[in-house]
Design a protein around this motif. Structure first.
Motif, short mmCIF file in Angstrom:
data_model
loop_
_atom_site.label_atom_id
_atom_site.label_comp_id
_atom_site.label_asym_id
_atom_site.label_seq_id
_atom_site.Cartn_x
_atom_site.Cartn_y
_atom_site.Cartn_z
N GLY A 1 -6.55 4.70 -5.30
CA GLY A 1 -5.69 5.39 -4.35
C GLY A 1 -6.33 6.50 -3.54
N THR B 1 -1.33 14.33 -6.79
CA THR B 1 -0.25 14.34 -5.80
C THR B 1 0.57 15.63 -5.86
OG1 THR B 1 1.17 13.10 -7.34
CG2 THR B 1 -0.09 11.82 -5.76
N SER C 1 -5.71 5.85 0.31
CA SER C 1 -4.26 5.91 0.52
C SER C 1 -3.77 7.35 0.46
CB SER C 1 -3.54 5.08 -0.55
OG SER C 1 -3.85 3.71 -0.42
N ALA C 2 -4.27 8.12 -0.52
CA ALA C 2 -3.89 9.52 -0.64
C ALA C 2 -4.33 10.31 0.59
CB ALA C 2 -4.51 10.12 -1.90
N GLN D 1 -1.56 9.09 -10.58
CA GLN D 1 -2.38 10.23 -10.15
C GLN D 1 -1.50 11.47 -9.92
OE1 GLN D 1 -5.40 9.55 -10.41
NE2 GLN D 1 -5.53 7.32 -10.13
N ARG E 1 0.85 -1.19 0.00
CA ARG E 1 0.00 0.00 0.00
C ARG E 1 0.89 1.25 0.00
NH1 ARG E 1 -5.37 0.92 3.65
NH2 ARG E 1 -6.01 2.88 2.66
N PRO E 2 0.58 2.26 -0.77
CA PRO E 2 1.44 3.45 -0.84
C PRO E 2 1.67 4.09 0.53
CG PRO E 2 -0.19 3.51 -2.59
CD PRO E 2 -0.56 2.36 -1.71
N ASP F 1 4.67 6.81 -4.26
CA ASP F 1 4.16 5.45 -4.49
C ASP F 1 2.76 5.44 -5.10
OD1 ASP F 1 6.47 4.47 -3.38
OD2 ASP F 1 5.62 4.27 -1.37
N LEU F 2 2.11 6.59 -5.07
CA LEU F 2 0.73 6.69 -5.55
C LEU F 2 0.76 6.88 -7.07
CD1 LEU F 2 -1.98 6.69 -3.95
CD2 LEU F 2 -1.99 9.15 -4.22
#
Length: 450
Positions: free
Chosen positions: A56, A31, A59-60, A27, A17-18, A23-24
């Motif tokens: 994401g 970011t 995660s973001a 997008q 997972r980011p 790591d995302l």
């Protein structure tokens, strides 16, 4: 001890997972904006993250919460080493609250949030509320959230995540900065998975990775889940057949054979191949999906062979090239439309095979009808047009061979011929043009002298 190791196994999408914005993947437009806002300390009090599943959003939100609360802030990335970052990652810090709106839909839950918002955060600078699937809360709950969203305390940030933004009232959306997460491209997914399998020490073929990316439909989480399943299914290394077995997908060879059979009007072969697929446990919906993408790739390659790198389902081999040369553009376009209709109809039936068979029959019959039209209806039309064209050319040649008549006298040229003269002259047939018309007495007498 061996048993405990196996029990502690975590799925790939959880392990990978980011943990930071870099790591995302896929997008960058989001970011970069968030990083600049954090670095300049100009971030908003409310955000709306919308987009398909597994792209994401949550995660973001967590990375954003870590970054604004990191001990090294303002920074573009969380350090993931300080107490704040580690506490947010493992969930031990109570000031970053994740709420699943699917199970907290009532107005009472939102009122509870509203009452707690006014209290200052205990261990980090900002209290962050991450509300997932926010579209599922009730209308009254949205109304209760409205005032808090509009004027929250300075130490509070709301991040709303949803897959269905159209269900959220405009009054809520207008109070948030909205970021639309887009489906992740297949190439980006493949590159990310290749990095992960290299780190994990697993051998996976390029074809297998590309097939996983296609099956994931733009979601990184789905891609890692399918890859995890394929690794468990395979023996030593993951190949194309392993991924097809896990996803219920169909090999390119079968897609080529069925497309060729339909275009060649071989109904028996096409239906036999379909029946064989279903008997071997392939997913009918997955087959139609694969066939639509295969025809799309066929059309793209046929129209612009230079765009071979944009093909998503097909590999350009000899059979693919032969099929691209043989099949017409109209037939491919019609096939995609009919299969798309079939895909929609399959959602509401318990007998998807029947609708696929109807689509195959209609495509095969269309090919046959086109051949019959070209040999029957079109031939007379083309023949008639050719005859008419020949007749016109013949008449033009006759006119060219006719001797030019002398120009009339100036005084006569200024006079306007009567309708009777025009009719008399117009009544001369093409076949008699070559004859002299000096004997026509109307030439000198039939003028309007008024």
């Amino acid at each position: 001890m061996e048993r405990n190791v196996h029990m502690s196994y975590q799925a790939l999408y959880r392990v990978w997972r980011p943990r930071k914005f870099a790591d995302l993947v896929g997008q960058t437009h989001i970011t970069r904006t968030l990083q600049n806002a954090i670095e300049q300390e100009k971030f908003s009090h409310a955000y709306l993250f919308s987009g398909p599943r597994g792209t994401g959003k949550t995660s973001a939100a967590k990375i954003f919460a870590q970054t604004i609360n990191c001990e090294k802030t303002p920074t573009r990335e969380p350090c993931n080493e300080c107490d704040s970052c580690r506490g947010i990652m493992d969930g031990s810090i109570s000031d970053v609250i994740e709420i699943d709106a699917a199970s907290n839909t009532s107005v009472d839950h939102i009122r509870e949030i509203r009452d707690k918002v006014k209290y200052a955060s205990s261990s980090v600078p900002y209290k962050v509320y991450i509300i997932d699937e926010v579209h599922m809360i009730s209308v009254n709950a949205f109304n209760a959230l409205l005032k808090t969203l509009e004027e929250p305390p300075k130490h509070v940030v709301f991040i709303l995540a949803t897959t269905e933004p159209h269900k959220i009232p405009m009054t809520i959306i207008s109070r948030c900065q909205r970021f639309d997460f887009k489906p992740i491209g297949n190439k980006v997914i493949v590159d990310r998975m290749r990095h992960i399998v290299n780190e994990e020490g697993v051998t996976v073929s390029d074809e297998a990775l590309e097939t996983v990316a296609l099956a994931a439909e733009g979601g990184m989480r789905d891609a890692l889940s399918i890859l995890d399943q394929a690794i468990s299914y395979s023996e030593d290394s993951v190949g194309l057949e392993d991924v097809l077995a896990v996803t219920g997908g169909v090999s390119q060879q079968i897609l080529t054979d069925i497309t060729s059979a339909m275009y060649d009007q071989d109904i028996k072969k096409a239906l036999h191949l379909l029946d064989d697929l279903i008997q071997h446990g392939k997913d009918p919906g997955r087959f139609v999906y694969d066939l639509i993408y295969y025809l799309r790739d066929l059309l793209l390659y046929q129209t612009a062979p230079a765009l071979e790198g944009m093909l998503e389902r097909a590999v350009v081999d000899e059979k693919f090239k032969e099929l691209a040369d043989a099949v017409s553009v109209d037939w491919i376009q019609d096939g995609i439309i009919r299969l798309n209709q079939c895909q929609q109809e399959m959602k509401w039936t318990n007998s998807p095979k029947v609708f696929i068979e109807i689509a195959i029959l209609s495509l095969t019959n269309r090919s046959r009808a086109k051949v019959e039209d070209s040999t029957s209806d079109r031939s007379p039309a083309i023949s008639e047009l050719s005859n008419r064209l020949a007749q016109i050319e013949q008449e033009v040649n006759v006119i060219k061979q006719a001797p030019a008549t002398a120009n009339p006298a100036p005084q006569q040229q200024q006079r306007k011929p009567t309708t009777r003269t025009s009719i008399a002259r117009g009544s001369v047939k093409l076949g008699n043009i070559s004859k002299s018309i000096k004997g026509d007495k109307c030439t000198s007498t039939c003028y309007d002298t008024r």
